[in-house]
Design a protein around this motif. Structure first.
Motif, PDB file in Angstrom:
ATOM      1  N   LYS A   1       0.841  -1.182   0.000  1.00 48.26           N
ATOM      2  CA  LYS A   1       0.000   0.000   0.000  1.00 48.26           C
ATOM      3  C   LYS A   1       0.881   1.238   0.000  1.00 48.26           C
ATOM      4  N   ARG A   2       0.568   2.168  -0.888  1.00 46.78           N
ATOM      5  CA  ARG A   2       1.322   3.410  -0.945  1.00 46.78           C
ATOM      6  C   ARG A   2       0.952   4.308   0.206  1.00 46.78           C
ATOM      7  N   LYS A   3       1.935   4.996   0.701  1.00 46.63           N
ATOM      8  CA  LYS A   3       1.665   5.984   1.736  1.00 46.63           C
ATOM      9  C   LYS A   3       0.958   7.176   1.093  1.00 46.63           C
ATOM     10  N   PRO A   4       0.069   7.821   1.804  1.00 46.93           N
ATOM     11  CA  PRO A   4      -0.586   8.988   1.221  1.00 46.93           C
ATOM     12  C   PRO A   4       0.407  10.140   1.053  1.00 46.93           C
ATOM     13  N   GLY A   5       0.147  10.976   0.082  1.00 48.03           N
ATOM     14  CA  GLY A   5       1.017  12.133  -0.137  1.00 48.03           C
ATOM     15  C   GLY A   5       2.018  11.893  -1.247  1.00 48.03           C
ATOM     16  N   ARG A   6       2.824  12.870  -1.450  1.00 49.53           N
ATOM     17  CA  ARG A   6       3.806  12.829  -2.532  1.00 49.53           C
ATOM     18  C   ARG A   6       4.962  11.896  -2.166  1.00 49.53           C
ATOM     19  N   PRO A   7       5.416  11.045  -3.109  1.00 54.29           N
ATOM     20  CA  PRO A   7       6.546  10.168  -2.803  1.00 54.29           C
ATOM     21  C   PRO A   7       7.839  10.968  -2.689  1.00 54.29           C
TER      22      PRO A   7
ATOM     23  N   ALA B   1      10.617   8.002  -6.027  1.00 52.04           N
ATOM     24  CA  ALA B   1      10.215   8.283  -7.411  1.00 52.04           C
ATOM     25  C   ALA B   1      11.286   7.810  -8.384  1.00 52.04           C
ATOM     26  N   ARG B   2      12.574   8.073  -8.056  1.00 55.87           N
ATOM     27  CA  ARG B   2      13.667   7.612  -8.921  1.00 55.87           C
ATOM     28  C   ARG B   2      13.690   6.089  -8.999  1.00 55.87           C
ATOM     29  N   ALA B   3      13.523   5.429  -7.863  1.00 56.36           N
ATOM     30  CA  ALA B   3      13.537   3.962  -7.831  1.00 56.36           C
ATOM     31  C   ALA B   3      12.397   3.398  -8.666  1.00 56.36           C
ATOM     32  N   ARG B   4      11.257   4.045  -8.625  1.00 55.18           N
ATOM     33  CA  ARG B   4      10.105   3.587  -9.411  1.00 55.18           C
ATOM     34  C   ARG B   4      10.379   3.751 -10.901  1.00 55.18           C
ATOM     35  N   ILE B   5      10.991   4.863 -11.289  1.00 57.27           N
ATOM     36  CA  ILE B   5      11.310   5.107 -12.697  1.00 57.27           C
ATOM     37  C   ILE B   5      12.300   4.071 -13.188  1.00 57.27           C
ATOM     38  N   VAL B   6      13.319   3.778 -12.398  1.00 59.71           N
ATOM     39  CA  VAL B   6      14.334   2.785 -12.770  1.00 59.71           C
ATOM     40  C   VAL B   6      13.666   1.417 -12.937  1.00 59.71           C
ATOM     41  N   THR B   7      12.769   1.074 -12.031  1.00 50.51           N
ATOM     42  CA  THR B   7      12.059  -0.202 -12.101  1.00 50.51           C
ATOM     43  C   THR B   7      11.215  -0.291 -13.356  1.00 50.51           C
ATOM     44  N   LEU B   8      10.492   0.781 -13.673  1.00 51.86           N
ATOM     45  CA  LEU B   8       9.640   0.780 -14.865  1.00 51.86           C
ATOM     46  C   LEU B   8      10.473   0.692 -16.131  1.00 51.86           C
ATOM     47  N   GLU B   9      11.620   1.400 -16.164  1.00 56.71           N
ATOM     48  CA  GLU B   9      12.483   1.341 -17.347  1.00 56.71           C
ATOM     49  C   GLU B   9      13.078  -0.048 -17.550  1.00 56.71           C
ATOM     50  N   SER B  10      13.442  -0.699 -16.453  1.00 57.65           N
ATOM     51  CA  SER B  10      14.026  -2.049 -16.582  1.00 57.65           C
ATOM     52  C   SER B  10      12.972  -3.064 -17.018  1.00 57.65           C
ATOM     53  N   GLN B  11      11.710  -2.837 -16.671  1.00 60.05           N
ATOM     54  CA  GLN B  11      10.642  -3.754 -17.087  1.00 60.05           C
ATOM     55  C   GLN B  11      10.352  -3.611 -18.579  1.00 60.05           C
TER      56      GLN B  11
END
Length: 96
Positions: free
Chosen positions: A73-79, A84-94
């Motif tokens: 579950k994501r925490k409420p509010g802005r990451p 955010a960088r880790a999420r971008i890296v994960t999406l790019e690797s996928q």
């Protein structure tokens, strides 16, 4: 059909790991959550056949692969920027 001793409320409670009071309450409120009761004419006691209880238990066995893994579950509010960088890296690797 075997003529084994019928199970009482206390016997069923021990098998299911519940209290006798819980079994009685469930029988009166939600009997579908218990194995089918054996009705003997003229007897007011709650009784179960062992084979019915065993069959009912087999029907309610849940395999590990049947559990649905839920994403964190994501925490409420802005990451945070690092998240955010880790999420971008994960999406790019996928997508690579």
């Amino acid at each position: 059909m075997s003529l084994e001793k019928l199970l009482t409320v206390d016997d069923l409670a021990e098998i299911l790991g519940r209290s006798a009071g819980t079994i009685k309450n469930q029988h009166s409120k939600t009997p579908a959550k218990l194995p089918p009761v054996c009705r003997i004419p003229g007897a007011g006691r709650l009784l179960w056949r062992r084979e019915d209880v065993e069959r009912w238990l087999l029907q309610h066995v849940v395999q590990l692969h049947e559990f649905v893994l839920r994403p964190e579950k994501r925490k409420p509010g802005r990451p945070r920027k690092s998240e955010a960088r880790a999420r971008i890296v994960t999406l790019e690797s996928q997508h690579a």
